[in-house]
Design an enzyme around this catalytic site. Sequence first.
Site, PDB file in Angstrom:
ATOM      1  N   ARG A  22       0.838  -1.196   0.000  1.00  0.00           N
ATOM      2  CA  ARG A  22       0.000   0.000   0.000  1.00  0.00           C
ATOM      3  C   ARG A  22       0.869   1.240   0.000  1.00  0.00           C
ATOM      4  O   ARG A  22       2.022   1.220   0.384  1.00  0.00           O
ATOM      5  CB  ARG A  22      -0.909   0.012   1.235  1.00  0.00           C
ATOM      6  CG  ARG A  22      -2.039  -1.003   1.155  1.00  0.00           C
ATOM      7  CD  ARG A  22      -2.999  -0.866   2.337  1.00  0.00           C
ATOM      8  NE  ARG A  22      -3.645   0.421   2.335  1.00  0.00           N
ATOM      9  CZ  ARG A  22      -3.476   1.353   3.280  1.00  0.00           C
ATOM     10  NH1 ARG A  22      -2.718   1.125   4.317  1.00  0.00           N
ATOM     11  NH2 ARG A  22      -4.085   2.506   3.208  1.00  0.00           N
ATOM     12  N   LYS A  53       3.186  -6.992  12.310  1.00  0.00           N
ATOM     13  CA  LYS A  53       2.370  -7.189  11.109  1.00  0.00           C
ATOM     14  C   LYS A  53       2.566  -8.611  10.556  1.00  0.00           C
ATOM     15  O   LYS A  53       3.678  -9.055  10.314  1.00  0.00           O
ATOM     16  CB  LYS A  53       2.757  -6.143  10.053  1.00  0.00           C
ATOM     17  CG  LYS A  53       1.884  -6.207   8.816  1.00  0.00           C
ATOM     18  CD  LYS A  53       1.938  -4.899   8.042  1.00  0.00           C
ATOM     19  CE  LYS A  53       1.327  -5.040   6.671  1.00  0.00           C
ATOM     20  NZ  LYS A  53       1.239  -3.793   5.938  1.00  0.00           N
ATOM     21  N   ARG A  88      -1.215   5.637  12.689  1.00  0.00           N
ATOM     22  CA  ARG A  88      -0.313   5.084  13.694  1.00  0.00           C
ATOM     23  C   ARG A  88      -1.079   4.917  15.006  1.00  0.00           C
ATOM     24  O   ARG A  88      -1.804   5.842  15.405  1.00  0.00           O
ATOM     25  CB  ARG A  88       0.878   6.013  13.888  1.00  0.00           C
ATOM     26  CG  ARG A  88       2.168   5.239  13.863  1.00  0.00           C
ATOM     27  CD  ARG A  88       3.367   6.111  13.672  1.00  0.00           C
ATOM     28  NE  ARG A  88       3.728   6.278  12.272  1.00  0.00           N
ATOM     29  CZ  ARG A  88       4.576   7.195  11.848  1.00  0.00           C
ATOM     30  NH1 ARG A  88       5.111   8.032  12.684  1.00  0.00           N
ATOM     31  NH2 ARG A  88       4.881   7.289  10.562  1.00  0.00           N
TER      32      ARG A  88
HETATM   33  C1  BTN Z   1       0.392  -3.795   2.386  1.00  0.00           C
HETATM   34  O1  BTN Z   1       1.168  -2.891   2.071  1.00  0.00           O
HETATM   35  O2  BTN Z   1       0.142  -4.049   3.561  1.00  0.00           O
HETATM   36  C2  BTN Z   1      -0.288  -4.612   1.295  1.00  0.00           C
HETATM   37  C3  BTN Z   1       0.628  -5.674   0.773  1.00  0.00           C
HETATM   38  C4  BTN Z   1       0.000  -6.523  -0.327  1.00  0.00           C
HETATM   39  C5  BTN Z   1       1.011  -7.481  -0.917  1.00  0.00           C
HETATM   40  C6  BTN Z   1       0.361  -8.457  -1.845  1.00  0.00           C
HETATM   41  S1  BTN Z   1       1.420  -9.821  -2.227  1.00  0.00           S
HETATM   42  C7  BTN Z   1       0.295 -10.356  -3.444  1.00  0.00           C
HETATM   43  C8  BTN Z   1      -0.222  -9.120  -4.138  1.00  0.00           C
HETATM   44  N1  BTN Z   1       0.643  -8.747  -5.239  1.00  0.00           N
HETATM   45  C9  BTN Z   1       1.259  -7.600  -5.014  1.00  0.00           C
HETATM   46  O3  BTN Z   1       2.089  -7.062  -5.785  1.00  0.00           O
HETATM   47  N2  BTN Z   1       0.890  -7.087  -3.842  1.00  0.00           N
HETATM   48  C10 BTN Z   1      -0.094  -7.928  -3.185  1.00  0.00           C
END
Ligand code: BTN
Length: 327
Positions: free
Chosen positions: A121, A186, A324
């Site tokens: 994100r 996390k 946060r």
């Molecule tokens: C975050 O930042 O918390 C979200 C992370 C999401 C990662 C997943 S892995 C599978 C899918 N493909 C990606 O490129 N991103 C999501």
Amino acid sequence: MASPYTLLKFLSESRFSSGTGIAAALGVSRAAVCKSVRRLQELGVVVDAVPGRGYRLRDPVDLLDPAEIRRGSAAVSAKVGELYCFEELDSTNRFLLQKARQGVTNPQICLAERQTAGRGRRGRSWYSPFAANIYASVLWSFMRPASELGALGLAMGVATVRALEILGCRDLGLKWPNDIHWQGRKLGGLLLELAACEADGPCRVVVGLGLNVRMPRGSGTDDIGQPWTDVATVLGGTGPSRSGIAAVVLEQMVVALEAFDTHGITPFLEDWRRLDLAAGRPLELHLGERLCRGTGKGIDVQGRLLMETEGRIDAFAAGEVSLRLSS
Ligand code: BTN
């Protein structure tokens, strides 16, 4: 040349194999075998070379098995068209977004053993080492317009936690909008990307989940930038195979996607309230350069975060702020 993945599967099924034996079995040269062994080692797979005996994997490698995932999930078997499973991909989200732009409308799933450009994100990257975690995306078409999908990410977070609870994980929480946490660390996150939406009509969305399962301890994790954990730690042991975990998680996600299209956020609210880590807590919200402080007051039906500051309650959408939790 034998792909490193073919070699890995071969080594997974044998104890010791000589370079010559592997070359003959895979129909490649010995030099190609050596190259694939080196590639596996670069990916973090430890291959022992024992003089006079041959090659052997030091530890078993838990590879994804699409057939096991389909067998383990009735909803995936019934509702999902293609289930792609790549050895390596830039990003599973990017792959399905492209499918959607090419006009694919039926549900599809994409998994990868490793991502070279995993997306997180807010423009961050998602660390995606080989054969360690789950990187999965689901392409889904909604009857609802994009304006009614604001809370979808929260519903997907709830679905993921429901799956993890079925697998025996306890004490999980959700940090708005959709980070999965355990004891302040996390465990996973979701990235939702709109693929193709008509102005007020149906909308295609890619829901991407990154779930840490057995994160290798090593230098690669230095850049994660926040405390993290994995399913093996939460369960206090190795736990089920990655395919077993993926089946349960994808089952809950597919069921939740259908439920959301029919009922919106309502069937997820009770679990959200139970899991909400921000409710009643002092919060810090970063809106670009601006910092707002207040107390978490839950969410509204659009999935916006409610925060009380000096008696006033404001709503914030996920795209515009970063949250946060203060202690
Ligand atoms: C975050 O930042 O918390 C979200 C992370 C999401 C990662 C997943 S892995 C599978 C899918 N493909 C990606 O490129 N991103 C999501």
